[in-house]
Scaffold this motif. Structure first.
Motif, PDB file in Angstrom:
ATOM      1  N   LEU A  22      -0.424   9.674 -18.297  1.00 50.45           N
ATOM      2  CA  LEU A  22      -0.238  11.176 -18.323  1.00 50.45           C
ATOM      3  C   LEU A  22       1.208  11.302 -19.001  1.00 50.45           C
ATOM      4  O   LEU A  22       1.692  12.320 -19.497  1.00 50.45           O
ATOM      5  CB  LEU A  22      -0.347  11.804 -17.013  1.00 50.45           C
ATOM      6  CG  LEU A  22      -1.710  11.915 -16.593  1.00 50.45           C
ATOM      7  CD1 LEU A  22      -1.816  12.153 -14.763  1.00 50.45           C
ATOM      8  CD2 LEU A  22      -2.429  13.137 -17.037  1.00 50.45           C
ATOM      9  N   ALA A  23       2.214  10.727 -18.415  1.00 55.06           N
ATOM     10  CA  ALA A  23       3.266  10.780 -18.941  1.00 55.06           C
ATOM     11  C   ALA A  23       3.683  10.337 -20.463  1.00 55.06           C
ATOM     12  O   ALA A  23       4.386  10.951 -21.383  1.00 55.06           O
ATOM     13  CB  ALA A  23       4.574   9.822 -17.929  1.00 55.06           C
ATOM     14  N   ASN A  24       2.688   9.452 -20.878  1.00 51.94           N
ATOM     15  CA  ASN A  24       2.901   8.987 -22.308  1.00 51.94           C
ATOM     16  C   ASN A  24       2.368   9.878 -23.060  1.00 51.94           C
ATOM     17  O   ASN A  24       2.551  10.053 -24.305  1.00 51.94           O
ATOM     18  CB  ASN A  24       2.192   7.500 -22.255  1.00 51.94           C
ATOM     19  CG  ASN A  24       2.848   6.595 -21.755  1.00 51.94           C
ATOM     20  OD1 ASN A  24       3.950   6.318 -21.474  1.00 51.94           O
ATOM     21  ND2 ASN A  24       2.026   5.357 -21.448  1.00 51.94           N
ATOM     22  N   ALA A  25       1.633  10.800 -22.501  1.00 42.12           N
ATOM     23  CA  ALA A  25       0.897  12.072 -23.264  1.00 42.12           C
ATOM     24  C   ALA A  25       1.882  13.210 -23.163  1.00 42.12           C
ATOM     25  O   ALA A  25       1.288  14.250 -23.436  1.00 42.12           O
ATOM     26  CB  ALA A  25      -0.497  12.175 -22.667  1.00 42.12           C
ATOM     27  N   GLY A  26       2.983  13.167 -22.623  1.00 42.30           N
ATOM     28  CA  GLY A  26       3.840  14.262 -22.462  1.00 42.30           C
ATOM     29  C   GLY A  26       3.793  15.050 -21.449  1.00 42.30           C
ATOM     30  O   GLY A  26       4.439  16.176 -21.274  1.00 42.30           O
ATOM     31  N   ARG A  27       2.865  14.548 -20.255  1.00 43.68           N
ATOM     32  CA  ARG A  27       2.838  15.605 -19.170  1.00 43.68           C
ATOM     33  C   ARG A  27       3.851  15.439 -18.208  1.00 43.68           C
ATOM     34  O   ARG A  27       4.422  14.290 -17.950  1.00 43.68           O
ATOM     35  CB  ARG A  27       1.400  15.204 -18.681  1.00 43.68           C
ATOM     36  CG  ARG A  27       0.244  15.589 -19.408  1.00 43.68           C
ATOM     37  CD  ARG A  27       0.230  17.108 -19.849  1.00 43.68           C
ATOM     38  NE  ARG A  27      -0.055  17.821 -18.790  1.00 43.68           N
ATOM     39  CZ  ARG A  27      -1.098  18.474 -18.241  1.00 43.68           C
ATOM     40  NH1 ARG A  27      -2.298  18.057 -19.015  1.00 43.68           N
ATOM     41  NH2 ARG A  27      -1.244  19.289 -17.120  1.00 43.68           N
ATOM     42  N   GLU A  28       4.203  16.526 -17.528  1.00 42.04           N
ATOM     43  CA  GLU A  28       5.016  16.448 -16.146  1.00 42.04           C
ATOM     44  C   GLU A  28       4.095  15.968 -14.966  1.00 42.04           C
ATOM     45  O   GLU A  28       3.140  16.505 -14.888  1.00 42.04           O
ATOM     46  CB  GLU A  28       5.723  17.859 -15.884  1.00 42.04           C
ATOM     47  CG  GLU A  28       6.657  17.776 -14.799  1.00 42.04           C
ATOM     48  CD  GLU A  28       7.373  19.106 -14.518  1.00 42.04           C
ATOM     49  OE1 GLU A  28       8.474  19.043 -13.977  1.00 42.04           O
ATOM     50  OE2 GLU A  28       6.821  20.038 -15.056  1.00 42.04           O
ATOM     51  N   VAL A  29       4.730  14.738 -14.253  1.00 40.47           N
ATOM     52  CA  VAL A  29       3.762  14.289 -13.275  1.00 40.47           C
ATOM     53  C   VAL A  29       4.408  13.678 -12.201  1.00 40.47           C
ATOM     54  O   VAL A  29       5.585  13.281 -12.146  1.00 40.47           O
ATOM     55  CB  VAL A  29       3.005  13.130 -13.926  1.00 40.47           C
ATOM     56  CG1 VAL A  29       3.869  12.008 -14.606  1.00 40.47           C
ATOM     57  CG2 VAL A  29       1.957  12.453 -13.017  1.00 40.47           C
ATOM     58  N   VAL A  30       3.801  13.971 -10.976  1.00 39.44           N
ATOM     59  CA  VAL A  30       4.236  13.443  -9.686  1.00 39.44           C
ATOM     60  C   VAL A  30       3.298  12.252  -9.325  1.00 39.44           C
ATOM     61  O   VAL A  30       2.109  12.645  -9.123  1.00 39.44           O
ATOM     62  CB  VAL A  30       4.659  14.418  -8.639  1.00 39.44           C
ATOM     63  CG1 VAL A  30       4.980  14.006  -7.443  1.00 39.44           C
ATOM     64  CG2 VAL A  30       5.987  15.270  -9.285  1.00 39.44           C
ATOM     65  N   VAL A  31       3.727  11.245  -8.940  1.00 40.04           N
ATOM     66  CA  VAL A  31       2.767  10.131  -8.209  1.00 40.04           C
ATOM     67  C   VAL A  31       2.892  10.265  -6.733  1.00 40.04           C
ATOM     68  O   VAL A  31       3.922  10.306  -5.898  1.00 40.04           O
ATOM     69  CB  VAL A  31       3.302   8.707  -8.510  1.00 40.04           C
ATOM     70  CG1 VAL A  31       2.213   7.700  -7.702  1.00 40.04           C
ATOM     71  CG2 VAL A  31       3.557   8.589  -9.850  1.00 40.04           C
ATOM     72  N   VAL A  32       1.704  10.541  -6.194  1.00 35.64           N
ATOM     73  CA  VAL A  32       1.635  10.507  -4.537  1.00 35.64           C
ATOM     74  C   VAL A  32       1.429   9.148  -4.258  1.00 35.64           C
ATOM     75  O   VAL A  32       0.164   8.731  -4.258  1.00 35.64           O
ATOM     76  CB  VAL A  32       0.457  11.558  -4.159  1.00 35.64           C
ATOM     77  CG1 VAL A  32       0.435  11.599  -2.698  1.00 35.64           C
ATOM     78  CG2 VAL A  32       0.558  12.887  -4.536  1.00 35.64           C
ATOM     79  N   ASP A  33       2.250   8.405  -3.866  1.00 33.73           N
ATOM     80  CA  ASP A  33       2.114   7.213  -3.341  1.00 33.73           C
ATOM     81  C   ASP A  33       2.092   6.887  -1.975  1.00 33.73           C
ATOM     82  O   ASP A  33       3.098   6.913  -1.172  1.00 33.73           O
ATOM     83  CB  ASP A  33       3.548   6.378  -3.780  1.00 33.73           C
ATOM     84  CG  ASP A  33       3.631   4.934  -3.673  1.00 33.73           C
ATOM     85  OD1 ASP A  33       2.501   4.409  -3.326  1.00 33.73           O
ATOM     86  OD2 ASP A  33       4.496   4.287  -3.867  1.00 33.73           O
ATOM     87  N   ASP A  34       0.745   7.238  -1.695  1.00 36.15           N
ATOM     88  CA  ASP A  34       0.571   7.238  -0.084  1.00 36.15           C
ATOM     89  C   ASP A  34      -0.955   7.037   0.073  1.00 36.15           C
ATOM     90  O   ASP A  34      -1.733   6.989  -0.959  1.00 36.15           O
ATOM     91  CB  ASP A  34       0.584   8.541   0.349  1.00 36.15           C
ATOM     92  CG  ASP A  34       1.154   8.652   1.977  1.00 36.15           C
ATOM     93  OD1 ASP A  34       0.864   7.596   2.699  1.00 36.15           O
ATOM     94  OD2 ASP A  34       1.335   9.715   2.492  1.00 36.15           O
ATOM     95  N   ARG A  35      -1.152   6.636   1.223  1.00 41.74           N
ATOM     96  CA  ARG A  35      -2.664   6.418   1.613  1.00 41.74           C
ATOM     97  C   ARG A  35      -3.653   7.602   1.774  1.00 41.74           C
ATOM     98  O   ARG A  35      -3.108   8.481   2.440  1.00 41.74           O
ATOM     99  CB  ARG A  35      -3.000   5.390   2.625  1.00 41.74           C
ATOM    100  CG  ARG A  35      -2.598   3.803   2.365  1.00 41.74           C
ATOM    101  CD  ARG A  35      -2.651   3.308   3.620  1.00 41.74           C
ATOM    102  NE  ARG A  35      -3.465   3.325   4.355  1.00 41.74           N
ATOM    103  CZ  ARG A  35      -3.498   2.880   5.925  1.00 41.74           C
ATOM    104  NH1 ARG A  35      -2.903   2.189   6.330  1.00 41.74           N
ATOM    105  NH2 ARG A  35      -4.816   3.183   6.723  1.00 41.74           N
ATOM    106  N   PHE A  36      -4.518   7.603   1.151  1.00 45.15           N
ATOM    107  CA  PHE A  36      -5.517   8.927   1.219  1.00 45.15           C
ATOM    108  C   PHE A  36      -5.875   9.081   2.578  1.00 45.15           C
ATOM    109  O   PHE A  36      -5.938  10.372   2.879  1.00 45.15           O
ATOM    110  CB  PHE A  36      -6.771   8.811   0.399  1.00 45.15           C
ATOM    111  CG  PHE A  36      -7.595  10.084   0.206  1.00 45.15           C
ATOM    112  CD1 PHE A  36      -7.140  11.188  -0.402  1.00 45.15           C
ATOM    113  CD2 PHE A  36      -8.738  10.262   0.983  1.00 45.15           C
ATOM    114  CE1 PHE A  36      -7.863  12.586  -0.365  1.00 45.15           C
ATOM    115  CE2 PHE A  36      -9.444  11.585   0.996  1.00 45.15           C
ATOM    116  CZ  PHE A  36      -9.124  12.547   0.408  1.00 45.15           C
TER     117      PHE A  36
END
Length: 466
Positions: free
Chosen positions: A438-452
């Motif tokens: 997504l970032a490579n496509a120019g999007r603003e992104v946040v990773v939810v680095d957590d267990r679902f």
């Protein structure tokens, strides 16, 4: 005499290979392509490999059986009905293969995972007679499940599911409760209908634990086919390669790329893959790269996401990590990466502004943000993107989330609604891959680095399971 059966696990692909021996001679079952592991184990045991056995033409990895047989002079047992383009010892249902005075194999047709799938009963000599020790079941009877039946196309899935049911029943009728079950799949491989429910098993345990031995045929078929999800796109190349006869592997180091070369490769649309842990990747990485850490199933997801044949460059902290990645990639037929670079991101950047970070959060932060209390430094979540597989989504998902399974994301980036994207998966691994795309496509992104499985307790509202 006691038969020794050693497991060679390939956890990154979720498979097992085996070395069975009587202390003098050995049988290798379903070897992975990097056969040096098998040769080392046989040498350590003082065992001469006399037979290499294939339960089926594999769809999830390139076999090392042909090369192992060439190097050791072993007989290479492959189903007579399989159309292959190399010399082998053809075997079929009912054949008995003498391994030594103390060991023999009995060939049992167990179609289901493929049409010509075979299982091999391992017998040991006992008091002038033969005693079954266990059975190598490949993609037939697994621990609490079976091999999937749709890899040869949906048009065959129903018929093969019925055959899988009959094959499992045949093994259960043929063998005593104490016989060991030694499957190839089930430990994370997408070749299994579901994942193994135990680290080891016997025929007796499977009688009580495995749906294929508890359900009537029609019920088993319905349940099995309903539970199947997508499988990796690279599987399309594995059977063809295995039937043709895989070439020997080359694990020597590949050419090194400097910062300017990396910039050029990214600009040309090649895949430059950062093998570091996702948290190191999030902290700082070369813009335009994809984060696929070696701590997860890197080769499975890379092989699934790329256009087959696109050049791949590997970035890692050490040469040993690049070597580990090369080993994983040859197992799925990606023989030679285009280039490599080691060190830290600062060494990979050709100029200012080429390093990037990914912002990260957890599910409590997502819950707060959706309640209007977005943590400082993070954008409001305009979109919550779930990149898990369809079966995971159906079992429960964030209310109002958008679902695009990770394998579909490269071709569906335009389907992700506008605004800041908070992306999650089941653990953070796939979410990081998705965030880099997504970032490579120019999007603003946040990773939810957590267990679902922590999401609901953290206050995230979930939609009911489908």
């Amino acid at each position: 005499m006691t038969v020794e059966v050693s497991v060679l696990a390939t956890s990154s692909l979720g498979d097992r290979s085996y070395l069975a021996s009587d202390g003098r001679v050995g049988i290798v079952v379903d070897p992975q392509r990097d056969i040096d592991r098998v040769l080392y184990l046989a040498g350590e045991r003082g065992v001469r490999i006399t037979h290499v056995v294939e339960t089926h033409l594999h769809n999830d990895y390139v076999s090392g059986g042909l090369e192992l047989a060439r190097l050791t002079g072993a007989r290479h047992l492959v189903a007579a009905a399989d159309d292959v383009r190399f010399d082998r010892t053809p075997v079929a249902d009912g054949d008995e293969v003498a391994v030594s005075g103390a060991l023999r194999l009995r060939v049992v047709a167990t179609p289901g995972h493929t049409f010509h799938h075979l299982s091999y009963v391992l017998d040991e000599a006992a008091g002038g007679d033969w005693r079954p020790v266990g059975v190598f079941t490949g993609g037939s009877l697994l621990f609490g499940t079976t091999g999937r039946t749709d890899l040869l196309g949906q048009r065959h899935a129903h018929e093969l599911a019925h055959r899988q049911h009959a094959s499992a029943r045949r093994l259960a009728d043929l063998l005593p409760d104490g016989a060991q079950v030694w499957p190839t799949h089930g430990f994370g491989s997408f070749c299994s209908a579901s994942q193994a429910d135990a680290p080891e098993s016997t025929i007796g345990r499977e009688r009580t634990a495995n749906p294929v031995l508890r359900l009537a045929a029609d019920d088993f078929v319905t349940e099995t086919l309903a539970g199947l999800d997508a499988y990796p796109a690279y599987y399309a190349h594995m059977g063809v390669t295995n039937a043709a006869g895989p070439a020997p592997v080359d694990l020597t180091p590949v050419a090194r790329a400097d910062a300017a070369g990396l910039r050029d490769r990214i600009a040309a649309g090649e895949w430059v893959v950062d093998l570091r842990h996702r948290r190191a990747y999030a902290a700082s990485h070369l813009a335009g790269t994809v984060g696929l850490g070696l701590d997860g199933p890197m080769s499975t997801w890379l092989g699934w996401l790329i256009d087959w044949g696109v050049p791949i460059t590997l970035l890692a902290e050490t040469p040993e990590q690049v070597a580990d990645a090369q080993r994983e990639l040859v197992r799925i037929g990606i023989d030679r990466p285009a280039a490599q670079a080691t060190g830290q991101p600062e060494q990979w950047a050709a100029g200012p502004g080429q390093l990037r970070e990914l912002r990260t959060a957890d599910f409590p932060a997502l819950a707060a943000a959706r309640a209007g209390r977005t943590p400082a430094g993070l954008p409001d979540p305009d979109v919550v993107l779930d990149v898990r597989m369809t079966n995971e989504w159906r079992a429960g998902h964030v209310d109002g989330a958008v679902h695009v399974p990770l394998p579909e994301l490269p071709g569906r980036l335009a389907d992700v609604p506008g605004g800041a994207v908070w992306v999650h998966c089941g653990s953070g691994y796939r979410a990081t891959v998705a965030a880099s795309l997504l970032a490579n496509a120019g999007r603003e992104v946040v990773v939810v680095d957590d267990r679902f499985d922590r999401a609901e307790a953290a206050g995230v509202v979930l939609a009911p399971a489908d």
